[in-house]
Design an enzyme around this catalytic site. Structure first.
Site, short mmCIF file in Angstrom:
data_model
loop_
_atom_site.label_atom_id
_atom_site.label_comp_id
_atom_site.label_asym_id
_atom_site.label_seq_id
_atom_site.Cartn_x
_atom_site.Cartn_y
_atom_site.Cartn_z
N ASP A 29 -2.60 5.73 12.17
CA ASP A 29 -1.76 5.25 11.06
C ASP A 29 -0.52 6.13 10.96
O ASP A 29 -0.59 7.27 10.51
CB ASP A 29 -2.58 5.29 9.76
CG ASP A 29 -1.77 4.78 8.56
OD1 ASP A 29 -0.57 4.51 8.71
OD2 ASP A 29 -2.38 4.67 7.47
N HIS A 47 1.38 4.99 6.55
CA HIS A 47 1.05 5.63 5.26
C HIS A 47 1.21 7.14 5.38
O HIS A 47 1.62 7.64 6.43
CB HIS A 47 -0.40 5.27 4.85
CG HIS A 47 -0.59 3.80 4.66
ND1 HIS A 47 -1.20 3.01 5.60
CD2 HIS A 47 -0.22 3.00 3.64
CE1 HIS A 47 -1.19 1.75 5.18
NE2 HIS A 47 -0.60 1.72 3.99
N SER A 86 0.81 -1.22 0.00
CA SER A 86 0.00 0.00 0.00
C SER A 86 0.85 1.28 0.00
O SER A 86 0.32 2.36 -0.23
CB SER A 86 -0.97 0.00 1.18
OG SER A 86 -0.26 -0.21 2.37
#
Ligand SMILES: *[C@@H]1O[C@H](CO)[C@@H](O)[C@H](O)[C@H]1NC(C)=O
Length: 342
Positions: free
Chosen positions: A319, A322, A102
């Site tokens: 998170d 990312h 990702s």
């Protein structure tokens, strides 16, 4: 001594800058400076920002993180402005593919937004094969591969095969390829998507993950050498993207994370020692000059402020791996662009 790819990039960058040779010029060394004209696009106008990366939409209150531009240290190293129409022109008729986890998706979404902002009225179609910028016949796609090497279901269970890249069948027709892997290698327990790991004829329950990663990259290098035509195809490797879960890595207490960070680390130095995986990637890429390494680790380590943290639209743990869009991956794409136009 600079590496083959790096040296070549450096010389070309210097030539493009008029040859005022700055000793030790390196586009990946520098610092973050405030840039009033940033961000490079409005996320509300970009149809390609996944919710996980859309920090503005999910209520991130501070906006400073949108306003940082990477400034390379050497005078001859100035990065070009991203010119999306120019890039689409350069890529006319080509297929561009991101392959990886990702973090590849993060960079892919960023590139789509940058190109869309450059040509907002252009005709764009989305299909399983990717996003097509019709006016230029450029197709950009994302191929999910957590490990680059294969996971195969066998009688004993799911086997991660460090010597096998059958998935490469789906990549080989792309004209431009941008690879990345690392973040899934340390996973254990329920989020580990394999049961056994195979090296050559030997099947193991587990092994050192960094060693396994290194072996898989070796397999990937062999795949590149025997499948990529350097005259017609271009291969990039997106360096290891860092996380910010432990404040002691940048001089705060260990309990701190990316949550609540509103500024990058100042200057050009990151206190934590280089990641072992970063060293492995650099070492392997110097041996394969047909791959250009986007050496994004250090400049990304400085961006403790640039993660979605609590603003990803997901009510789970913050998170810190990312990156918000607009944001840091836009700079990765500027570096990709710089490498391409030189
Ligand atoms: C568009 O590009 C593809 C390769 O990506 C090529 O096969 C096709 O012929 C091109 N189409 C046109 C109309 O140029």
């Amino acid at each position: 001594m600079a590496t083959g790819g790096r040296l070549c990039f450096l010389l070309v960058a210097l030539a493009a800058a008029g040859g005022s040779a700055a000793e030790g010029c390196d586009p990946y060394a520098g610092s973050w400076v405030v840039e009033a004209s940033y961000p490079l696009y409005d996320p509300a106008k970009c149809p390609f920002v996944r919710k996980e990366f859309d920090c503005v939409r999910y209520g991130r209150p501070d906006k400073g993180y949108l306003k940082y531009r990477w400034e390379a240290a050497g005078g001859g190293c100035e990065l070009p402005e991203f010119d999306g129409l120019h890039l689409l022109g350069r890529w006319r008729g080509k297929r561009v593919m991101f392959v990886g986890d990702s973090l590849s998706l993060n960079m892919y979404d960023s590139l789509l937004c940058l190109l869309h902002a450059a040509d907002p009225r252009g005709r764009i179609s989305s299909a399983a094969a990717g996003v097509r910028f019709e006016d230029f016949n450029v197709t950009i796609s994302y191929y999910l591969s957590h490990y680059l090497v294969d996971i195969v279901s066998e009688k004993i269970g799911r086997v991660l095969k460090l010597d096998s890249i059958k998935g490469g069948r789906d990549w080989v027709n792309a004209d431009v390829l941008i690879f990345n892997t690392w973040h899934w290698w340390p996973r254990r327990g329920l989020s580990q998507p394999w049961d056994y790991i195979q090296v050559g004829g030997v099947v193991l329950k587990d092994m050192d993950r960094t060693v396994a990663f290194s072996k898989a990259l070796g397999t990937w290098v062999k795949w590149v050498r025997s499948n990529i035509d350097p005259n017609t195809q271009k291969v990039f490797y997106q360096g290891v993207s860092p996380s910010h879960y432990h404040g002691n890595e940048w001089g705060e207490s260990i309990g701190k994370s990316c949550v609540g960070q509103t500024e990058p680390v100042k200057g050009s130095y990151y206190p934590n020692e280089p990641l072992p995986q970063e060293e492995i990637v650099k070492d392997i890429m110097t041996k394969i000059p047909l791959v250009s390494l986007l050496d994004i680790t250090l400049l990304s380590q400085l961006r403790k402020d640039a993660h979605p943290s609590k603003y990803s639209g997901i009510q789970a743990n913050p998170d810190c791996s990312h990156w918000c869009l607009p944001g840091l991956p836009d700079t990765w794409n500027i570096l990709l662009y710089a490498s391409i136009i030189n």
